[in-house]
Motif scaffolding. Structure first.
Motif, PDB file in Angstrom:
ATOM      1  N   UNK A  39       0.832  -1.203   0.000  1.00 32.32           N
ATOM      2  CA  UNK A  39       0.000   0.000   0.000  1.00 32.32           C
ATOM      3  C   UNK A  39       0.868   1.255   0.000  1.00 32.32           C
ATOM      4  N   UNK A  40       1.917   1.261   0.804  1.00 30.99           N
ATOM      5  CA  UNK A  40       2.824   2.416   0.854  1.00 30.99           C
ATOM      6  C   UNK A  40       3.411   2.703  -0.526  1.00 30.99           C
ATOM      7  N   UNK A  41       3.770   1.642  -1.244  1.00 32.09           N
ATOM      8  CA  UNK A  41       4.428   1.801  -2.540  1.00 32.09           C
ATOM      9  C   UNK A  41       3.463   2.178  -3.658  1.00 32.09           C
ATOM     10  N   UNK A  42       2.203   1.742  -3.563  1.00 32.05           N
ATOM     11  CA  UNK A  42       1.307   1.870  -4.708  1.00 32.05           C
ATOM     12  C   UNK A  42       0.072   2.743  -4.503  1.00 32.05           C
ATOM     13  N   UNK A  43      -0.354   2.927  -3.261  1.00 32.51           N
ATOM     14  CA  UNK A  43      -1.637   3.605  -3.037  1.00 32.51           C
ATOM     15  C   UNK A  43      -1.555   4.681  -1.956  1.00 32.51           C
ATOM     16  N   UNK A  44      -0.459   5.403  -1.914  1.00 30.61           N
ATOM     17  CA  UNK A  44      -0.335   6.453  -0.905  1.00 30.61           C
ATOM     18  C   UNK A  44      -1.211   7.641  -1.278  1.00 30.61           C
ATOM     19  N   UNK A  45      -1.573   8.430  -0.282  1.00 31.05           N
ATOM     20  CA  UNK A  45      -2.379   9.621  -0.510  1.00 31.05           C
ATOM     21  C   UNK A  45      -1.622  10.638  -1.356  1.00 31.05           C
ATOM     22  N   UNK A  46      -0.325  10.737  -1.138  1.00 27.70           N
ATOM     23  CA  UNK A  46       0.486  11.662  -1.933  1.00 27.70           C
ATOM     24  C   UNK A  46       0.443  11.334  -3.413  1.00 27.70           C
ATOM     25  N   UNK A  47       0.492  10.031  -3.720  1.00 31.52           N
ATOM     26  CA  UNK A  47       0.437   9.619  -5.124  1.00 31.52           C
ATOM     27  C   UNK A  47      -0.921   9.953  -5.729  1.00 31.52           C
ATOM     28  N   UNK A  48      -1.997   9.734  -4.970  1.00 33.78           N
ATOM     29  CA  UNK A  48      -3.339  10.040  -5.473  1.00 33.78           C
ATOM     30  C   UNK A  48      -3.497  11.533  -5.726  1.00 33.78           C
ATOM     31  N   UNK A  49      -2.976  12.365  -4.826  1.00 35.28           N
ATOM     32  CA  UNK A  49      -3.072  13.815  -4.991  1.00 35.28           C
ATOM     33  C   UNK A  49      -2.296  14.271  -6.225  1.00 35.28           C
ATOM     34  N   UNK A  50      -1.110  13.724  -6.431  1.00 29.50           N
ATOM     35  CA  UNK A  50      -0.303  14.103  -7.595  1.00 29.50           C
ATOM     36  C   UNK A  50      -0.975  13.682  -8.893  1.00 29.50           C
ATOM     37  N   UNK A  51      -1.536  12.456  -8.895  1.00 31.35           N
ATOM     38  CA  UNK A  51      -2.212  11.968 -10.103  1.00 31.35           C
ATOM     39  C   UNK A  51      -3.466  12.789 -10.395  1.00 31.35           C
ATOM     40  N   UNK A  52      -4.193  13.160  -9.346  1.00 36.67           N
ATOM     41  CA  UNK A  52      -5.400  13.967  -9.544  1.00 36.67           C
ATOM     42  C   UNK A  52      -5.046  15.340 -10.087  1.00 36.67           C
ATOM     43  N   UNK A  53      -4.044  15.974  -9.504  1.00 40.21           N
ATOM     44  CA  UNK A  53      -3.627  17.300  -9.968  1.00 40.21           C
ATOM     45  C   UNK A  53      -3.180  17.244 -11.429  1.00 40.21           C
ATOM     46  N   UNK A  54      -2.443  16.210 -11.789  1.00 40.10           N
ATOM     47  CA  UNK A  54      -1.975  16.075 -13.173  1.00 40.10           C
ATOM     48  C   UNK A  54      -3.156  15.912 -14.128  1.00 40.10           C
ATOM     49  N   UNK A  55      -4.162  15.127 -13.715  1.00 42.55           N
ATOM     50  CA  UNK A  55      -5.347  14.940 -14.557  1.00 42.55           C
ATOM     51  C   UNK A  55      -6.100  16.258 -14.734  1.00 42.55           C
ATOM     52  N   UNK A  56      -6.240  17.034 -13.659  1.00 44.24           N
ATOM     53  CA  UNK A  56      -6.943  18.315 -13.746  1.00 44.24           C
ATOM     54  C   UNK A  56      -6.144  19.324 -14.568  1.00 44.24           C
ATOM     55  N   UNK A  57      -4.838  19.344 -14.392  1.00 49.80           N
ATOM     56  CA  UNK A  57      -4.005  20.281 -15.150  1.00 49.80           C
ATOM     57  C   UNK A  57      -4.018  19.968 -16.646  1.00 49.80           C
ATOM     58  N   UNK A  58      -4.251  18.681 -16.994  1.00 49.79           N
ATOM     59  CA  UNK A  58      -4.287  18.310 -18.409  1.00 49.79           C
ATOM     60  C   UNK A  58      -5.435  18.993 -19.147  1.00 49.79           C
ATOM     61  N   UNK A  59      -6.448  19.436 -18.394  1.00 50.70           N
ATOM     62  CA  UNK A  59      -7.573  20.121 -19.014  1.00 50.70           C
ATOM     63  C   UNK A  59      -7.188  21.462 -19.615  1.00 50.70           C
ATOM     64  N   UNK A  60      -6.047  22.001 -19.204  1.00 52.69           N
ATOM     65  CA  UNK A  60      -5.642  23.322 -19.646  1.00 52.69           C
ATOM     66  C   UNK A  60      -4.463  23.270 -20.614  1.00 52.69           C
ATOM     67  N   UNK A  61      -4.107  22.064 -21.034  1.00 55.27           N
ATOM     68  CA  UNK A  61      -2.988  21.921 -21.967  1.00 55.27           C
ATOM     69  C   UNK A  61      -3.484  21.968 -23.399  1.00 55.27           C
TER      70      UNK A  61
END
Length: 396
Positions: free
Chosen positions: A370-392
């Motif tokens: 879980x630490x390696x694959x499903x951390x909260x930090x990873x989810x936040x980074x992936x979410x931010x990247x997905x949202x930022x892609x809307x403006x590319x």
């Protein structure tokens, strides 16, 4: 280049991707639930990363103190007679004033509200709308007319959104199968706060004392509301088979349920001869201290998106047996057991096998996974990247 439906969003937006986002997360309420707890945790982590995230809800609830303790901005929309659609004018005003770049709506009623409210804002100031896919059975028919109507309207409105974020591949595939013209979608697994969900001998001893269960007994734990979709009947029957000869094995179910549902499960436990070893202990706002009291977790759900409880338990060093729905099998990843949905015999066999496998090494491997694959930090980074892609800009 001709635009396909999946590229439509990227072509439509032509501004530079912002490094810091202004996001409104729209929730149905602050009751204890997987979508609510995930949204709150995600909002807090994204704020730590420099984004501004406001929580807007249709109702107050037990999780308000958690929101306040994290310093998040919270706005509860006024409604008339408790009807969700009456919150739309207030939501439109809030979005007009707060000027978010993105509205992230987590469930279908909120999808409809977000899309309706955003359509009332001038195009130049209109935020992007992101819809969250939180389950994996979008082809299923609800027995409730209201739920069927909401889902039908949501499916018809989806094409007006800018992005779908699913918490499981199964969920995204299920939705695309029934809504072929859906916008671009990405998978962002839920994130777990691994600094909060961790092994604790103190918590283990405390809860076992509260439940009057010996320290050396084996506890099979289940965390989730007492709802038919969680299939507690299968859980009780499988437990009765797998643990029939072990009086030192107990089943603890943590979750709220209406009195009739509780009484029905108690009657079934009595009929199966396991009533003295089954503990329906009610719900808890903070389950992080409860998981360490378990030896293994059981999830018997008929459907799921990304079941937080499995990852939370594993982060606490508690291996899990799950039914094969949503992202459940992906989370356990060979470290636990997986049984077909609805099969008492298969679940009982898996439960027996997992009990035999339980050891310190498996507990550590479960947490490390879980630490390696499903951390909260990873989810936040992936979410931010997905949202930022809307403006590319799509430069192809």
């Amino acid at each position: 280049m001709s635009a396909t439906m999946s590229d439509r969003t990227l072509i439509r937006n032509d501004t530079a991707a912002p490094s810091a986002l202004r996001v409104v997360m729209l929730l149905g309420g602050l009751g204890i639930g997987g979508a609510e707890t995930q949204a709150i945790a995600l909002a807090s982590e994204m704020q730590r990363d420099g984004h501004t995230v406001d929580l807007v809800t249709l109702a107050d609830g037990a999780l308000r103190p958690v929101v306040e303790s994290l310093g998040l901005t919270l706005h509860v929309l006024p409604r008339v007679a408790g009807l969700a659609f009456t919150a739309m004018p207030a939501l439109t005003r809030w979005l007009t004033i707060s000027k978010p770049q993105v509205v992230y709506a987590f469930l279908e009623v909120q999808w409809l509200l977000a899309l309706a409210a955003v359509s009332c804002i001038r195009a130049a100031r209109r935020p992007r709308v992101v819809l969250g896919l939180r389950t994996s059975d979008y082809d299923a028919q609800s027995p409730q007319l209201k739920a069927r109507l909401v889902r039908s309207l949501a499916k018809r409105s989806t094409r007006r959104a800018d992005l779908l974020i699913a918490n499981s591949r199964a969920g995204l595939d299920s939705y695309r199968a029934v809504v072929p013209n859906a916008p671009h979608g990405v998978v962002v697994p839920n994130g777990i706060d691994v600094t909060r969900f961790m092994p604790s001998p103190v918590s283990r001893a405390y809860w076992r004392g509260i439940w009057s269960i010996p320290t050396d007994a084996t506890i099979v734990g289940h965390v989730g509301r007492l709802d038919p979709v969680k299939d507690h009947e299968l859980l009780l029957r499988a437990f009765a088979v797998a643990c029939a000869s072990d009086v030192a094995c107990h089943l603890v179910c943590v979750g709220h349920g209406d009195p009739d549902r509780v009484a029905s499960l108690e009657q079934l436990a009595e009929a199966l001869g396991i009533a003295c070893r089954v503990h329906l202990v009610g719900g808890q706002a903070d389950t992080s201290t409860i998981y360490p009291a378990f030896d293994l977790l059981a999830l018997t759900s008929r459907r799921e998106g990304f079941p937080n409880v499995v990852a939370e338990a594993m982060s606490c060093g508690v291996p899990a047996i799950v039914t094969d729905c949503g992202a459940s099998a992906d989370i356990v990843a060979g470290l636990g057991e997986v049984a077909p949905v609805g099969s008492v015999d298969a679940f009982a066999i898996g439960l027996t096998r997992l009990r035999a496998r339980c050891a310190a090494a498996l507990a550590q491997d479960s947490r490390s996974h879980i630490v390696s694959n499903f951390s909260l930090g990873a989810a936040a980074s992936r979410t931010a990247a997905a949202l930022q892609s809307l403006f590319q800009v799509d430069t192809v």
